[in-house]
Design a protein around this motif. Structure first.
Motif, PDB file in Angstrom:
ATOM      1  N   LEU A  73       0.847  -1.187   0.000  1.00  0.00           N
ATOM      2  CA  LEU A  73       0.000   0.000   0.000  1.00  0.00           C
ATOM      3  C   LEU A  73       0.883   1.237   0.000  1.00  0.00           C
ATOM      4  N   LEU A  74       0.347   2.317  -0.513  1.00  0.00           N
ATOM      5  CA  LEU A  74       1.018   3.601  -0.402  1.00  0.00           C
ATOM      6  C   LEU A  74       0.454   4.304   0.826  1.00  0.00           C
ATOM      7  N   VAL A  75       1.303   4.587   1.806  1.00  0.00           N
ATOM      8  CA  VAL A  75       0.856   5.342   2.974  1.00  0.00           C
ATOM      9  C   VAL A  75       1.250   6.805   2.744  1.00  0.00           C
ATOM     10  N   TYR A  76       0.271   7.689   2.758  1.00  0.00           N
ATOM     11  CA  TYR A  76       0.522   9.100   2.463  1.00  0.00           C
ATOM     12  C   TYR A  76       0.278   9.955   3.704  1.00  0.00           C
ATOM     13  N   PHE A  77       1.005  11.056   3.786  1.00  0.00           N
ATOM     14  CA  PHE A  77       0.898  11.982   4.902  1.00  0.00           C
ATOM     15  C   PHE A  77       0.617  13.385   4.381  1.00  0.00           C
ATOM     16  N   ASN A  78      -0.307  14.078   5.040  1.00  0.00           N
ATOM     17  CA  ASN A  78      -0.573  15.487   4.780  1.00  0.00           C
ATOM     18  C   ASN A  78      -0.171  16.279   6.018  1.00  0.00           C
ATOM     19  N   VAL A  79       0.671  17.269   5.842  1.00  0.00           N
ATOM     20  CA  VAL A  79       1.094  18.126   6.941  1.00  0.00           C
ATOM     21  C   VAL A  79       0.696  19.556   6.600  1.00  0.00           C
ATOM     22  N   GLY A  80      -0.176  20.141   7.402  1.00  0.00           N
ATOM     23  CA  GLY A  80      -0.656  21.488   7.122  1.00  0.00           C
ATOM     24  C   GLY A  80      -0.961  22.243   8.386  1.00  0.00           C
ATOM     25  N   LEU A  81      -1.496  23.429   8.229  1.00  0.00           N
ATOM     26  CA  LEU A  81      -1.824  24.265   9.376  1.00  0.00           C
ATOM     27  C   LEU A  81      -2.869  23.621  10.269  1.00  0.00           C
ATOM     28  N   SER A  82      -3.700  22.774   9.690  1.00  0.00           N
ATOM     29  CA  SER A  82      -4.755  22.118  10.462  1.00  0.00           C
ATOM     30  C   SER A  82      -4.259  20.888  11.210  1.00  0.00           C
ATOM     31  N   GLY A  83      -3.009  20.502  10.995  1.00  0.00           N
ATOM     32  CA  GLY A  83      -2.461  19.331  11.661  1.00  0.00           C
ATOM     33  C   GLY A  83      -1.889  18.322  10.685  1.00  0.00           C
ATOM     34  N   VAL A  84      -1.761  17.094  11.153  1.00  0.00           N
ATOM     35  CA  VAL A  84      -1.164  16.017  10.357  1.00  0.00           C
ATOM     36  C   VAL A  84      -2.191  14.895  10.205  1.00  0.00           C
ATOM     37  N   SER A  85      -2.302  14.377   9.011  1.00  0.00           N
ATOM     38  CA  SER A  85      -3.194  13.249   8.748  1.00  0.00           C
ATOM     39  C   SER A  85      -2.504  12.274   7.808  1.00  0.00           C
ATOM     40  N   TYR A  86      -3.033  11.056   7.750  1.00  0.00           N
ATOM     41  CA  TYR A  86      -2.449  10.046   6.859  1.00  0.00           C
ATOM     42  C   TYR A  86      -3.543   9.111   6.368  1.00  0.00           C
ATOM     43  N   GLY A  87      -3.220   8.363   5.333  1.00  0.00           N
ATOM     44  CA  GLY A  87      -4.150   7.397   4.775  1.00  0.00           C
ATOM     45  C   GLY A  87      -3.408   6.403   3.899  1.00  0.00           C
ATOM     46  N   PHE A  88      -4.165   5.535   3.219  1.00  0.00           N
ATOM     47  CA  PHE A  88      -3.567   4.494   2.385  1.00  0.00           C
ATOM     48  C   PHE A  88      -4.176   4.516   0.993  1.00  0.00           C
ATOM     49  N   PHE A  89      -3.373   4.063   0.019  1.00  0.00           N
ATOM     50  CA  PHE A  89      -3.854   3.812  -1.345  1.00  0.00           C
ATOM     51  C   PHE A  89      -3.447   2.398  -1.719  1.00  0.00           C
ATOM     52  N   ASP A  90      -4.405   1.607  -2.230  1.00  0.00           N
ATOM     53  CA  ASP A  90      -4.158   0.233  -2.651  1.00  0.00           C
ATOM     54  C   ASP A  90      -4.145   0.181  -4.177  1.00  0.00           C
ATOM     55  N   PRO A  91      -2.973  -0.040  -4.803  1.00  0.00           N
ATOM     56  CA  PRO A  91      -2.912  -0.053  -6.274  1.00  0.00           C
ATOM     57  C   PRO A  91      -3.609  -1.249  -6.899  1.00  0.00           C
ATOM     58  N   ARG A  92      -3.809  -2.330  -6.126  1.00  0.00           N
ATOM     59  CA  ARG A  92      -4.512  -3.500  -6.668  1.00  0.00           C
ATOM     60  C   ARG A  92      -6.017  -3.258  -6.668  1.00  0.00           C
ATOM     61  N   GLU A  93      -6.537  -2.762  -5.557  1.00  0.00           N
ATOM     62  CA  GLU A  93      -7.970  -2.505  -5.450  1.00  0.00           C
ATOM     63  C   GLU A  93      -8.362  -1.147  -6.017  1.00  0.00           C
ATOM     64  N   LYS A  94      -7.354  -0.292  -6.265  1.00  0.00           N
ATOM     65  CA  LYS A  94      -7.578   1.063  -6.786  1.00  0.00           C
ATOM     66  C   LYS A  94      -8.512   1.853  -5.855  1.00  0.00           C
ATOM     67  N   LYS A  95      -8.225   1.745  -4.561  1.00  0.00           N
ATOM     68  CA  LYS A  95      -9.007   2.423  -3.533  1.00  0.00           C
ATOM     69  C   LYS A  95      -8.092   3.264  -2.655  1.00  0.00           C
ATOM     70  N   THR A  96      -8.634   4.404  -2.193  1.00  0.00           N
ATOM     71  CA  THR A  96      -7.915   5.279  -1.285  1.00  0.00           C
ATOM     72  C   THR A  96      -8.742   5.477  -0.023  1.00  0.00           C
ATOM     73  N   THR A  97      -8.094   5.436   1.129  1.00  0.00           N
ATOM     74  CA  THR A  97      -8.818   5.636   2.377  1.00  0.00           C
ATOM     75  C   THR A  97      -8.948   7.128   2.670  1.00  0.00           C
ATOM     76  N   LYS A  98      -9.881   7.424   3.539  1.00  0.00           N
ATOM     77  CA  LYS A  98     -10.006   8.799   4.013  1.00  0.00           C
ATOM     78  C   LYS A  98      -8.826   9.119   4.925  1.00  0.00           C
ATOM     79  N   ALA A  99      -8.480  10.412   4.996  1.00  0.00           N
ATOM     80  CA  ALA A  99      -7.364  10.837   5.834  1.00  0.00           C
ATOM     81  C   ALA A  99      -7.727  10.682   7.305  1.00  0.00           C
ATOM     82  N   MET A 100      -6.759  10.205   8.096  1.00  0.00           N
ATOM     83  CA  MET A 100      -6.957   9.991   9.528  1.00  0.00           C
ATOM     84  C   MET A 100      -6.001  10.883  10.309  1.00  0.00           C
ATOM     85  N   LYS A 101      -6.482  11.528  11.348  1.00  0.00           N
ATOM     86  CA  LYS A 101      -5.707  12.503  12.099  1.00  0.00           C
ATOM     87  C   LYS A 101      -4.600  11.842  12.917  1.00  0.00           C
TER      88      LYS A 101
END
Length: 383
Positions: A73-101
């Motif tokens: 899976l691709l684990v992604y991170f967003n870092v911004g003024l509102s805080g830090v969140s992360y989620g996953f992308f599955d290239p086999r299922e072609k699905k992305t999860t919602k960002a989690m704080k």
């Protein structure tokens, strides 16, 4: 007493005509598809359908679980003024999860390496660097001793051998690179401090932007223009395997491994177009062999992680999945070794950000645990 006579009577009847339930069970087994055919059918299903099929019966469950080839899976991170969140992308299922704080501990953190479902991260606050392991599936943390006492300074690169929950896990770090000496630091699970070795040899090359260390067959491997640096964490010895690297790009070069074989993935530019080239180390002849295809392997490359796996669907075989800001800062890209070109389809990847003012976005490939899937997390609606 009536029920006892009833059971006795049933036993006499079964003795004469046979047990009907047992007959039905045998008949059902005869009506089952052969295991090899069922294996082929279930191996073609998506993970979601595979999970559903596993609930049919014990036979289906056992085969469904056995054919679950785990795509990283691709684990992604967003870092911004509102805080830090992360989620996953599955290239086999072609699905992305919602960002989690995440907590603000991750605000000043950087990703060092990924392996076996764990991330090694470095938190830098007011010049004080702290290392810790983070499991994005369970949110478990493991804090590591400080590297300050070892004399490490400047840019450091890290790699670890296996999950830090394993007693055999070894964490390796290279620092203080100078032309003719450098430091190697190792930490074993449960140890209170690092062990540092001073190596009075030419330091291996540092390739821009990439964590160029891989663990394979009990050794840590470091790519260098003159060959491969090899560190034995048990004997604490350094050696150089003189196999000069292909004279290609000094900027985008990744090292990875699969079942003891060492691979290099490099990028070259030809006629204004970028393409990827893969090499495999031939240890007997001490040469890098160029691979036109990769024998059905799927490669997942990023600056902090390089994973190879086998047995994924045909449309994922001989494909290199790359997350790198130099190639595409917004999404992972697919490169086909057979056609020698980047695939145009993006596989539906998207990132859910809490707002449009995100300051930083980074990601790495990670191997999911056997008991986890993308559907354990809230999925982004593709619309």
């Amino acid at each position: 007493m009536v029920w006892i006579h009833g059971v006795t009577r049933l036993k006499k009847i079964f003795k004469i005509i046979g047990n009907p339930w047992k007959k039905n069970e045998i008949a059902n087994e005869k009506n089952y598809l052969p295991r090899d055919i069922l294996f082929l059918i279930l191996s073609c299903l998506s993970m979601k359908d595979n999970i559903r099929a596993s609930a049919v019966c014990k036979t289906w469950h056992d085969i469904a679980v056995s054919v679950r080839d785990r795509s990283p899976l691709l684990v992604y991170f967003n870092v911004g003024l509102s805080g830090v969140s992360y989620g996953f992308f599955d290239p086999r299922e072609k699905k992305t999860t919602k960002a989690m704080k995440l907590s603000y501990q991750f605000f000043d953190a950087r990703l060092c390496q990924s392996k076996k479902g764990w991330l090694l991260m470095e938190h830098n606050h007011e010049g004080i660097k702290r290392l810790f392991f983070f499991n994005p599936f369970t949110r478990e943390h493991i804090t590591l001793p400080s590297l300050i006492a070892t004399g490490a300074f400047g840019a450091a690169e890290f790699a670890f051998s296996c999950a830090p929950t394993s007693k055999g896990c070894v964490l390796c770090c290279i620092s203080n690179r100078t032309p003719y000496r450098f430091l190697i630091h190792t930490w074993n699970v449960g140890a209170a401090k690092w062990v540092t070795e001073k190596v009075n040899k030419r330091a291996p090359s540092k390739f821009y932007g990439n964590n160029n260390i891989v663990f394979s067959d009990g050794y840590f491997w470091f790519p260098d223009q003159n060959g491969l640096g090899v560190y034995d964490p048990v004997a604490r010895t350094w050696d150089t395997l003189y196999v000069p690297l292909p004279n290609l790009s000094p900027y985008l070069m990744w090292i990875t491994e699969y079942q003891g074989n060492i691979y290099l993935v490099d990028s070259v530019s030809s006629r204004g177009q970028m393409r990827l080239i893969m090499f495999r180390l031939n240890r007997l002849r001490l040469v890098w062999e160029k691979k036109k295809i990769c024998d059905g392997l799927s490669s997942f490359i990023s600056d902090e992680s390089s994973i190879m796996t086998y047995g994924l669907p045909r449309d994922m075989s001989d494909i290199v999945y790359v997350w790198d800001s130099h190639i595409n800062p917004d999404r992972p890209v697919k490169y086909s070794l057979s056609t020698r070109s980047f695939c145009k389809r993006h596989d539906g990847y998207c990132v859910e950000s809490s707002n449009s003012n995100e300051m930083l976005h980074y990601a790495a490939w990670i191997e999911p645990p056997q008991n986890s899937s993308i559907y354990d997390f809230p999925i982004i609606d593709p619309k």
